[in-house]
Design a protein around this motif. Structure first.
Motif: not given
Ligand SMILES: Nc1ncnc2c1ncn2[C@@H]1O[C@H](COP(=O)(O)OP(=O)(O)OP(=O)(O)O)[C@@H](O)[C@H]1O
Ligand SMILES: [Mg+2]
Lengths: 372, 135
Positions: A17, A19, A38-42, A160
């Motif tokens: 993957v 990332a 957005p979520s999962g964008c690295g 976060e």
């Protein structure tokens, strides 16, 4: 304190993957940088690479003038604050804050001095003998911050940190963080997926998608001149309305909406004559007609039947169909629109953006287009 | 001398460690004594006394860590008893051991006194700080 330079950073996880890739970022000393996406964008991956918690697959990372690719996290002079605080429940606030010094076997007087100072900065002096269980969420977050402060880190990384707090506390802590950053004058890199946080806190923000940086700029830059459709759609709430159409004889023509281009747009779009473009109109540029001072050729009127009306307080979101295209506008709640009402709305043409449908990049109007 | 504010937040690690040191030395002395004691009813009393002494002094160590004045005084009392005991060592099969045991017991007493006295001093500093803070 130090700046930070990322050159072509790439992270490829074991399962192939990718990332993060092509991560180029120059951070000045004392800057407040926000990574948004957005979520999962690295975002977290990028942060963890900077922290040294994740091995860098390719590229170079400089903190100050020092290449730190292979340095252990503890040698990088950085401090990281995690979303879930990661406090020690069996220790008091005082011991939590001083912990990184205690395990380095520093002199107890030094530990004391630094701990007290950090506690003053994050305003925890009154609760130093409490255990984390007896603190509010905001206080716990500040313990985590204080703990990272005693180490005199050059760079603060925050992943976060506010997402566990309720809305009110989040607003307060947000302001406190900005104040804290100014007081310390240290470089902050802050990860969030909340655009309000990003817009309000950042000196510069970095918008990411699928591991690739889309745009780097001040919040105003990113809002006023998004460099592609993703950024235009991601920043701003509710998101930008997009309409596909063609440029014909100096007008934007589509089956939903047709309007003549203003002079600035005409020039920029001259090479797009008879070609397809996508226009992006922010909801806040679709307003009720009767509040407008004068009619000008920057503004067109549309007559629509409202489909859904959402009261937000001072503002009101209106959703309506143009042909079969659903659009959103934002009007003052005092205009008192009702569902199924026929109303006249105004569109501010000066603030619309045009995008190339193939590259999704913004077609620039007389300025410079941002980075690729 | 340490400042009171620091004592307010940090544990009394010095006092704690000193009393632990006392316990270790006393155990060593006990083992050497037992090794060369004649087997009679004294050995039971001697063992019992040392078990209770170990338990109490461990309790004292933990209490000193939290700046307990009473337990600091109590540890001084244990110290006096220890001095007396070191002059009244039971009759031994092997009298060469006697010197070693006396040294162990006396040095354990030194640790205990140090722990008690420093703690009492710290308690005073801390008390002053707290009074000052209230005012
Ligand atoms: N240890 C890992 N092994 C393999 N793939 C991973 C690993 N960690 C993350 N990924 C993948 O890498 C991508 C980026 O993850 P990352 O945690 O950086 O996202 P993020 O932007 O922080 O998202 P969020 O906002 O949800 O925290 C995701 O597609 C994720 O599935
Ligand atoms: Mg994340």
């Amino acid at each position: 304190m130090a700046g930070l330079r990322c050159i072509n950073l790439k992270k490829c996880y074991d399962n192939n993957v990718v990332a993060v890739q092509g991560f180029n970022l120059d951070i000045k000393d004392g800057e407040f940088i926000v990574l948004l996406g957005p979520s999962g964008c690295g975002k977290s991956t990028a942060l963890r690479m900077i922290a040294g918690l994740e091995k860098i697959t390719d590229g170079e990372l400089f903190i100050g003038d020092k290449l730190v690719n292979t340095l252990a996290p503890s040698d990088r002079d950085i401090a990281m604050v995690f979303q879930n605080y990661a406090l020690y429940g069996n220790m008091t606030v005082y011991e939590n804050i001083g912990f990184s010094l205690t395990i380095r076997h520093q002199d107890t007087d030094v530990i004391h001095e630094k701990t007290i100072k950090a506690a003053e900065v994050v305003e925890l002096s009154r609760v130093l003998n409490n255990k984390p269980a007896n603190l509010s969420g905001g206080q716990r977050q500040r313990v985590a911050l204080g703990r990272s402060m005693v180490r005199d880190a050059k760079v603060f990384l925050l992943d976060e940190p506010l997402s566990n707090l309720d809305a009110k506390l989040r607003n307060e802590t947000r302001r406190e963080l900005v104040k804290l950053q100014r007081r310390l004058g240290t470089t902050f890199i802050y990860v969030t997926h909340d655009q309000v946080e990003a817009m309000t806190m950042a000196d510069r923000m970095v918008i990411m998608k699928d591991g690739i940086i889309q745009q780097i700029g001040t919040p105003a830059d990113v809002y006023n001149s998004p460099c592609n459709m993703f950024v235009a759609g991601f920043i701003g709430s509710p998101p930008t309305n997009f309409i596909t159409g063609e440029i014909k004889n100096g007008s934007f023509v589509s089956k939903d909406l047709t309007f003549p281009l203003i002079e600035d747009h005409k020039k920029a779009l001259s090479s797009y004559e008879n070609r397809t473009v996508i226009v992006g109109i922010r909801p806040e540029n679709i307003r009720e007609s009767h509040v407008l001072p004068v009619k000008s050729n920057d503004i067109i009127s549309i007559n629509v039947k409202l489909d859904v009306v959402e009261l937000l307080g001072a503002d009101m979101l209106i959703h309506f169909y143009l042909n079969d295209k659903m659009l959103t506008g934002k009007v003052l709640s005092s205009s008192d629109f009702k569902r199924d009402q026929n109303v006249e709305l105004s569109v501010f043409l000066r603030h619309v953006h045009f995008f190339d449908p193939e590259t999704t990049k913004r077609i620039d109007v007389g300025g410079t287009l941002c980075n690729d | 001398m340490a400042n009171g504010e620091k004592l307010f937040y940090q544990d009394n690690k010095t006092g704690y460690s000193l009393v632990l040191g006392f316990i270790l030395l006393n155990i060593a002395a006990t083992i050497f004594t037992l090794k060369s004691m004649y087997i009679d009813y004294n050995i039971g009393i001697f063992t019992l006394y040392n078990i209770i002494l170990t338990l109490l002094s461990f309790l004292a160590a933990v209490k000193l860590k939290k700046y307990s004045l009473n337990w600091a005084i109590f540890s001084l009392v244990i110290g006096f008893l220890q001095v007396i005991r070191s002059f009244r060592i039971p009759e031994l099969k092997n009298s060469d051991m006697k010197q070693l045991i006396v040294i162990l017991m006396l040095s354990s007493t030194v640790l205990l006194f140090l722990g008690g006295i420093t703690t009492i001093a710290k308690v005073k500093v801390k008390k002053k700080y707290l009074e000052h803070k209230k005012a």
